[in-house]
Design a protein around this motif. Structure first.
Motif, short mmCIF file in Angstrom:
data_model
loop_
_atom_site.label_atom_id
_atom_site.label_comp_id
_atom_site.label_asym_id
_atom_site.label_seq_id
_atom_site.Cartn_x
_atom_site.Cartn_y
_atom_site.Cartn_z
N TRP A 9 0.67 -1.33 0.04
CA TRP A 9 -0.10 0.02 -0.02
C TRP A 9 1.04 1.31 -0.06
O TRP A 9 1.83 1.25 0.45
CB TRP A 9 -1.07 -0.09 1.06
CG TRP A 9 -1.67 -1.26 1.41
CD1 TRP A 9 -1.84 -1.91 2.54
CD2 TRP A 9 -2.77 -2.06 0.85
NE1 TRP A 9 -2.61 -2.93 2.43
CE2 TRP A 9 -3.38 -2.98 1.32
CE3 TRP A 9 -3.03 -1.52 -0.82
CZ2 TRP A 9 -3.97 -3.77 0.54
CZ3 TRP A 9 -4.09 -2.41 -1.39
CH2 TRP A 9 -4.44 -3.50 -0.70
N LYS A 45 -7.78 5.04 -3.50
CA LYS A 45 -8.05 4.53 -2.03
C LYS A 45 -7.80 3.48 -1.88
O LYS A 45 -7.25 2.78 -0.77
CB LYS A 45 -9.63 4.57 -1.97
CG LYS A 45 -10.30 6.08 -2.11
CD LYS A 45 -11.64 6.19 -1.85
CE LYS A 45 -12.22 7.47 -2.25
NZ LYS A 45 -13.72 7.69 -2.45
N ILE A 46 -7.83 2.26 -2.97
CA ILE A 46 -7.52 0.85 -2.68
C ILE A 46 -5.60 0.98 -2.69
O ILE A 46 -5.38 0.49 -1.85
CB ILE A 46 -8.02 0.06 -4.07
CG1 ILE A 46 -9.29 -0.28 -3.74
CG2 ILE A 46 -7.03 -1.25 -3.97
CD1 ILE A 46 -10.14 -0.79 -5.03
N ARG A 47 -5.16 1.83 -3.66
CA ARG A 47 -3.63 1.93 -3.74
C ARG A 47 -3.14 2.19 -2.25
O ARG A 47 -2.31 1.84 -1.80
CB ARG A 47 -3.21 2.85 -4.84
CG ARG A 47 -1.75 2.71 -4.77
CD ARG A 47 -1.21 4.33 -5.81
NE ARG A 47 -1.54 5.25 -5.06
CZ ARG A 47 -1.98 6.38 -5.53
NH1 ARG A 47 -2.72 6.34 -6.49
NH2 ARG A 47 -2.20 7.48 -4.55
N GLU A 48 -3.77 3.11 -1.59
CA GLU A 48 -3.28 3.56 -0.17
C GLU A 48 -3.54 2.87 0.57
O GLU A 48 -3.18 2.89 1.92
CB GLU A 48 -4.03 5.09 -0.13
CG GLU A 48 -3.59 6.14 -1.18
CD GLU A 48 -2.41 6.77 -0.76
OE1 GLU A 48 -1.88 6.76 0.20
OE2 GLU A 48 -1.75 7.69 -1.63
N GLY A 49 -4.75 1.78 0.58
CA GLY A 49 -4.81 0.80 1.67
C GLY A 49 -5.85 1.28 2.51
O GLY A 49 -6.35 0.67 3.59
N TYR A 50 -6.90 2.23 2.00
CA TYR A 50 -8.02 2.61 2.75
C TYR A 50 -9.21 1.62 2.89
O TYR A 50 -9.81 1.64 3.64
CB TYR A 50 -8.28 4.05 2.47
CG TYR A 50 -7.40 5.12 2.27
CD1 TYR A 50 -6.86 5.34 3.46
CD2 TYR A 50 -7.37 6.01 1.39
CE1 TYR A 50 -5.99 6.50 3.63
CE2 TYR A 50 -6.63 7.33 1.38
CZ TYR A 50 -5.75 7.29 2.41
OH TYR A 50 -4.87 8.44 2.43
N LEU A 51 -9.06 0.80 2.07
CA LEU A 51 -10.24 -0.05 1.74
C LEU A 51 -9.65 -1.62 2.01
O LEU A 51 -10.29 -2.72 1.88
CB LEU A 51 -10.82 -0.06 0.23
CG LEU A 51 -11.27 1.09 -0.12
CD1 LEU A 51 -11.84 0.98 -1.41
CD2 LEU A 51 -12.42 1.73 0.69
N ALA A 52 -8.34 -1.76 2.56
CA ALA A 52 -7.85 -2.93 2.88
C ALA A 52 -8.70 -3.86 3.76
O ALA A 52 -8.69 -5.04 3.69
CB ALA A 52 -6.25 -2.72 3.38
N GLU A 53 -9.27 -3.36 4.84
CA GLU A 53 -10.02 -4.17 5.72
C GLU A 53 -11.31 -4.29 5.23
O GLU A 53 -12.00 -5.30 5.65
CB GLU A 53 -10.26 -3.22 7.04
CG GLU A 53 -8.80 -2.94 7.66
CD GLU A 53 -8.20 -4.25 8.14
OE1 GLU A 53 -8.74 -5.16 8.67
OE2 GLU A 53 -6.76 -4.27 7.91
#
Length: 150
Positions: A9, A45-53
């Motif tokens: 991320w 948002k995915i790239r930054e890890g905001y939706l990782a959970e």
């Protein structure tokens, strides 16, 4: 195949040009030789890890939800498309891993449509996710009925 993907991320500096295996063609899958991919706000948002959970994922992770291109192959259960067809697709999958920022994209046939001849590949690749969002706003949220207009 070449793809723009990430192994962790972070910012756009985490995006790398990678050589990755070609996607597999399943029984109900269309393999698309990508000519254009859409870019959407959800990608950063995915790239930054905001939706990782929220979204299952696997690295290396190829971003992208929208693709337009030419059918390269189809699985044995696919009867609505054939090699050479110009198509566009919403690349929805159970987990984030094989998105649209790649030379080839495998997508279930139910997520693929014939590209309108009035659109070039770049225009067609901009339609799927934005179009789905607009459709859901009009028909699901607003519950627009026949005879009504926006």
């Amino acid at each position: 195949m070449r793809a723009i993907a990430l192994n962790e991320w972070g910012g756009r500096d985490r995006l790398e040009l990678m050589d990755l295996p070609d996607p597999k063609v399943g029984p109900d899958t269309v393999l698309i030789d990508a000519r254009a991919a859409g870019v959407n706000p959800v990608d950063f948002k995915i790239r930054e890890g905001y939706l990782a959970e929220l979204l299952p994922h696997h690295f290396p992770l190829i971003l992208g939800w929208d693709v337009a291109g030419v059918v390269e192959a189809v699985g044995p259960a696919v009867t609505s498309f054939a090699a050479g067809d110009e198509v566009y697709s919403y690349c929805r999958k159970p987990s984030l891993e094989e998105g649209a920022y790649a030379e080839r994209v495998a997508v279930q046939a139910r997520h693929v449509a014939t590209k309108p001849s009035s659109l070039d590949f770049t225009q067609a690749a901009a339609v799927p996710l934005a179009g789905l969002t607009a459709y859901q706003a009009i028909f699901d949220a607003l519950e627009l009925q026949s005879g009504e207009s926006v």
